[in-house]
Design a protein around this motif. Structure first.
Motif, mmCIF file in Angstrom:
data_model
loop_
_atom_site.group_PDB
_atom_site.id
_atom_site.type_symbol
_atom_site.label_atom_id
_atom_site.label_comp_id
_atom_site.label_asym_id
_atom_site.label_seq_id
_atom_site.Cartn_x
_atom_site.Cartn_y
_atom_site.Cartn_z
ATOM 1 N N HIS A 17 42.808 46.200 40.272
ATOM 2 C CA HIS A 17 42.001 45.153 39.672
ATOM 3 C C HIS A 17 42.788 44.422 38.590
ATOM 4 C CE1 HIS A 17 38.444 43.077 38.352
ATOM 5 N NE2 HIS A 17 37.811 43.579 39.397
ATOM 6 N N GLU B 148 41.294 44.361 35.037
ATOM 7 C CA GLU B 148 41.512 45.618 34.320
ATOM 8 C C GLU B 148 42.917 45.660 33.722
ATOM 9 O OE1 GLU B 148 41.902 49.308 36.635
ATOM 10 O OE2 GLU B 148 40.260 50.121 35.431
ATOM 11 N N TYR C 70 36.520 50.534 37.431
ATOM 12 C CA TYR C 70 36.441 50.190 38.863
ATOM 13 C C TYR C 70 36.699 51.449 39.697
ATOM 14 C CZ TYR C 70 36.488 45.588 36.767
ATOM 15 O OH TYR C 70 36.189 44.503 35.999
ATOM 16 N N SER D 204 42.852 52.000 40.926
ATOM 17 C CA SER D 204 43.134 50.903 40.006
ATOM 18 C C SER D 204 43.453 51.381 38.578
ATOM 19 C CB SER D 204 41.953 49.917 39.994
ATOM 20 O OG SER D 204 42.220 48.807 39.180
ATOM 21 N N CYS E 15 34.903 42.383 46.052
ATOM 22 C CA CYS E 15 35.569 43.596 45.575
ATOM 23 C C CYS E 15 36.034 44.462 46.741
ATOM 24 C CB CYS E 15 34.620 44.418 44.700
ATOM 25 S SG CYS E 15 34.457 43.720 43.060
ATOM 26 N N ASN F 262 38.889 42.794 48.857
ATOM 27 C CA ASN F 262 40.145 42.537 48.147
ATOM 28 C C ASN F 262 40.542 41.074 48.243
ATOM 29 O OD1 ASN F 262 40.011 45.239 48.165
ATOM 30 N ND2 ASN F 262 41.709 45.532 49.599
ATOM 31 N N ASN G 91 40.255 38.297 41.589
ATOM 32 C CA ASN G 91 40.168 39.413 40.641
ATOM 33 C C ASN G 91 41.205 40.469 40.970
ATOM 34 O OD1 ASN G 91 38.138 38.261 39.311
ATOM 35 N ND2 ASN G 91 36.555 39.746 39.885
ATOM 36 N N PHE G 92 41.762 40.395 42.144
ATOM 37 C CA PHE G 92 42.657 41.466 42.565
ATOM 38 C C PHE G 92 44.106 41.058 42.453
ATOM 39 C CE2 PHE G 92 39.808 44.720 43.399
ATOM 40 C CZ PHE G 92 38.614 44.048 43.499
#
Lengths: 553, 553
Positions: free
Chosen positions: A270, A273, A295, A300, B541, B544, B548-549
């Motif tokens: 993530h 994060e 997460y 992650s 999420c 993927n 955000n990833f």
């Protein structure tokens, strides 16, 4: 107070709370005080005792706490004009106005408090405090003293049990403020959890007032507030040698290598994060201890941590560790430690050997004790709800009982023997054996000579009619005068000193009484003279021969 | 405040407590605030929500409380120089000094609080408060707001359950001060127990601050402090007509007649107890309600009560009743009532028909509910420990979660679906049916138009993927703006008004949701739009595919 707050040199902590108002009590204390006053009995010398009937949490001991608050309460006890006007509005209209004049002049100058020192191991049915003074005044003090001792002693004892469950090595963090009974409940919890054996608190005000070490790094909200590396600013960090380094690039490179080492999918990591970890590390390069389960720990959080921590190490900074806040903490901690070892070897970073793992996930006494049974790598534990709310037993049940008026012993002879009281003004002695452990608390009449080391002593157990005998190696007098003539006569200790006293008092206790489950019962006995007095009063009640009985003469 | 304390005309109660200091929070709020500040994100607009995950005590509802305290906290939120100096001493030495200058200027002028009104029935997973403002500020507020709402709502809900268990008729007295978490815990308990449905408190300070009716008469210590009739003074009492009467002789004569009537042994009657009752009755002839179980209810206390109460009646005064504090209260109350009836007939004293019987003996919710199953004559019940410590469930577990930053929804996507959050700035609507009962709370995005009465509405249940539809008869918007631009914009209510609001909110709730055991679950749903947003974020999420990833682009 001119000293810096939290300064360990401060002899006494700041006041735990604003002055406890004397109206913070039950109304019946005033109606009784009035009835005593009306009958001309308010000045009669009286003695009350404070004790509890059972050791809390099914355990074998308790820690006594709350004394300092009681002393501050006694010292400042007086009614303002506004207090008295309010009382005038709630007491029945027939109340003689002279009573309110009497209240306005009341203080605790006639009260003497004898008490077990704060932080001492105590047992059920030992009178831990004796409050002597004018009948109306010592009656008025009841609720406030109970309120100040009850929860303080309960949470202190609870903390001591968590400490015993955790073992001496593991670091314990109190973090219950948000689940406590309001702001002051939270402060009381922080103070007495520390005294009971916790190492640190999350509560800043408790650090400010009492000098308790305060710790904390980040919550999940910090992590989830970030979405991308674009939010990372500044993007550079100074190395220990002063060089300015592009911290993002450094970390990204290390993250790729961590993924290879751990055979992890980079696509599951993530970015938000990582951004959160980077900004935190840039802000506090020497205090990097993120929460890694926002997460997924394995996919992650742990990878992001390793990358940032390796980057910090490369710049000569020392990362601290990680916090786990959900799921099976034992299993996760083993995995995390293994990854730390792999990284330590692979990247030749020795600081990774000493990273700490903090666990925080609704720890109770029993899940704390489980840590000693299940394999795990948790170095420090944060405890909130179950510590501060004392969910295993929510009240200590302290009571405040009249034992003497005008020099005459008073006793409540209840149909329920549990609720009968032990009459008379007393002294309490703790007897120690050859092994240095205390083994018997004996409650005597105050007028008796104290037991002597090396000399046999007769004593009685409750509800037994045959005496036993014992020869102590050492004898200590458990209570001392702590307040008289309006003055505190007891050396007040700060939280750190009281904590040390509590730990040393616990240290002398035989482990068999400290077992969390099914402890050996510590013996609390009465002297021969006191036993005789109890028997006489009981007999007079059942025989109806006493002048206490109406119409019998 | 110039008005007389407790004056029901006071629009607002006195402050519940001294100003809650902004240091009364977890240290990590400051380390996070610093990291936001360092990254230049501290002014970003953010939205947090406060909610709890399960209705407490296994019930079907909760009462929301603590709002007034939160408003006072927000209004006075600022750091003193001393606060900031302390923070400087506990935050890492690398902290930029400019951050402390920033803290010195902080207040809540940029914060907007939207909240359910105090005393409203609420349900698990409904965001009861929304706190919007600069990211660093609203993060700093977390622990204090949770601390102020958690216990207040818990004890208020607990009190409401005790009220439901007791039924509407029985009078309920809160008397938990001595078992609460310290002085402030006790005050909070008294205030919110009253709001939750109790009628009175024993806590004088709570009466002073909040205008709650305060009651109380005597403890066992008062009774046991007396040994003989010689201690009774004065020995006379004025009759209602002004005549001065020898009250002891009058009572002794009546006691002899009571013994004959009840075939009781005069020799078993405790003279000290009679002396205690006499002095109390002489002091408060209109408020005679003694505790009658100090020795033996049947053999002494009840007989002494009847004699004194008959004497009072003969003089034209009206005795109030008795308190039972141990043993089987139901059985005893039946016996006591029977004796009252006998006396009423035999002595032709009609006031004996309306004497009240108060029971106080470790009442829990379940023993309270038992009073509706077992025959008894208990008119009023005092509750302490189980009410104030909420022993059945010691924490509400309120949480404070980030839902939006810079206008973008934020969501914690946890591996544990229970711990996932619902993203976005929202509005909450309560839908009522044709019977006037609310039946569904629907959580919408703030930008959506509100549901309309008479028009069908699509909604989703948590973890369901098919929509349902409903047509409400009435729709209310559950939250309102209560604080903005540093000002309280909500009409503050005193405790009595809030209590009335709580009772009327409870009144509208369908009884099936109020059952103490196995209540019907009240439905809390999300709107179609909100459901879509949640699904999108969750999908991004797991796929993927989101930005955000990391490393995916």
């Amino acid at each position: 107070m001119a000293a810096v707050p939290g300064d360990p040199r401060l002899a006494v902590d700041r006041s735990l709370r604003e002055r406890v108002p004397p109206l913070l009590t039950d109304l019946y204390q005033f109606t009784m005080a009035y009835a005593y006053w009306r009958a001309g009995r308010h000045q009669e010398p009286a003695v009350f005792e404070l004790f509890f009937r059972d050791n809390p949490f099914g355990g074998g001991f308790s820690l006594f706490a709350g004394l300092q608050d009681c002393l501050q309460f006694l010292r400042s006890f007086h009614f303002t004009d506004e207090d008295v006007e309010f009382l005038r509005s709630v007491l029945p209209p027939v109340t003689d106005p002279a009573f309110f004049t009497f209240l306005k002049c009341l203080d605790c100058s006639g009260v003497t408090l004898r008490s077990v020192p704060e932080g001492t191991v105590v047992f059920a049915r030992v009178p831990v405090m004796e409050v002597a003074g004018p009948l109306a005044v010592v009656q008025l003090l009841e609720t406030s003293l109970l309120c100040l001792v009850n929860y303080a002693s309960l949470v202190c004892s609870n903390a001591a049990r968590f400490r015993l469950a955790a073992g001496p090595r593991r670091r314990l963090l109190e973090m219950g403020l948000r689940r406590a009974q309001g702001p002051d409940g939270g402060l009381t919890a922080s103070r007495y959890s520390y005294i009971g054996g916790f190492d640190m608190t999350s509560n800043v005000q408790a650090g400010f007032l009492f000098g308790i070490p305060v710790v904390g790094t980040m919550a999940h909200s910090y992590v989830t507030s970030f979405t991308s590396l674009e939010e990372v600013w500044p993007q550079t960090l100074n190395a220990a040698n002063g060089d300015q380094v592009d911290f993002i690039s450094l970390t990204k490179g290390l993250l790729a290598r961590v993924c290879v080492l751990l055979k992890a999918e980079a696509g599951k990591i993530h970015e938000g994060e990582l951004a959160a970890f980077l900004t935190y590390a840039i802000a506090y390069p020497h205090n990097f201890l993120p929460v890694i389960d926002s997460y997924s720990v394995d996919c992650s959080g742990l990878l992001n941590f390793c990358a940032v921590a390796l980057a910090l190490s490369e710049l000569g900074h020392r990362p601290v560790g990680v916090r786990l806040d959900s799921g099976d903490l034992c299993r996760q901690s083993l995995n995390v430690r293994q990854v730390f070892k792999l990284c330590s070897e692979h990247f030749s970073v020795s600081t990774f050997d000493s990273l700490i793992i903090v666990g925080t996930n609704s720890f109770s006494e029993s899940t704390m004790a489980d840590l000693n049974k299940k394999e795990n790598e948790i170095d420090a534990v944060g405890v909130g709800t179950h510590l501060v709310t004392c969910s295993k037993q929510t009240s200590l049940g302290c009571v405040y009982k009249l034992v003497e008026v005008r020099g005459r012993p008073r006793m409540k002879v209840s149909e329920d023997p549990e609720k009968s009281t032990v009459p008379g003004k007393k002294a309490v002695y703790r007897l120690l054996g050859t092994d240095g452990h205390p083994f018997l608390d004996v409650v005597c009449l105050a007028v008796e000579p104290p037991p002597k080391p090396g000399q046999p002593l007769s004593y009685y157990l409750r509800e037994e009619d045959t005496s036993r005998s014992v020869t102590p190696t050492q004898v200590t007098c458990l209570r001392q005068e702590v307040f008289t003539k309006g003055q505190v006569t007891y050396p007040l200790c700060n939280a750190k000193e009281t904590r040390a006293n509590a730990q040393s008092s616990l240290q002398t206790l035989d482990p068999k009484h400290k077992r969390l489950q099914d402890p050996d019962v510590y013996t609390v006995a009465v002297s021969e003279k006191l036993h005789k007095l109890v028997s006489e009063i009981q007999r007079s009640c059942t025989n109806n021969s006493s002048t206490n009985f109406l119409l019998s003469n």
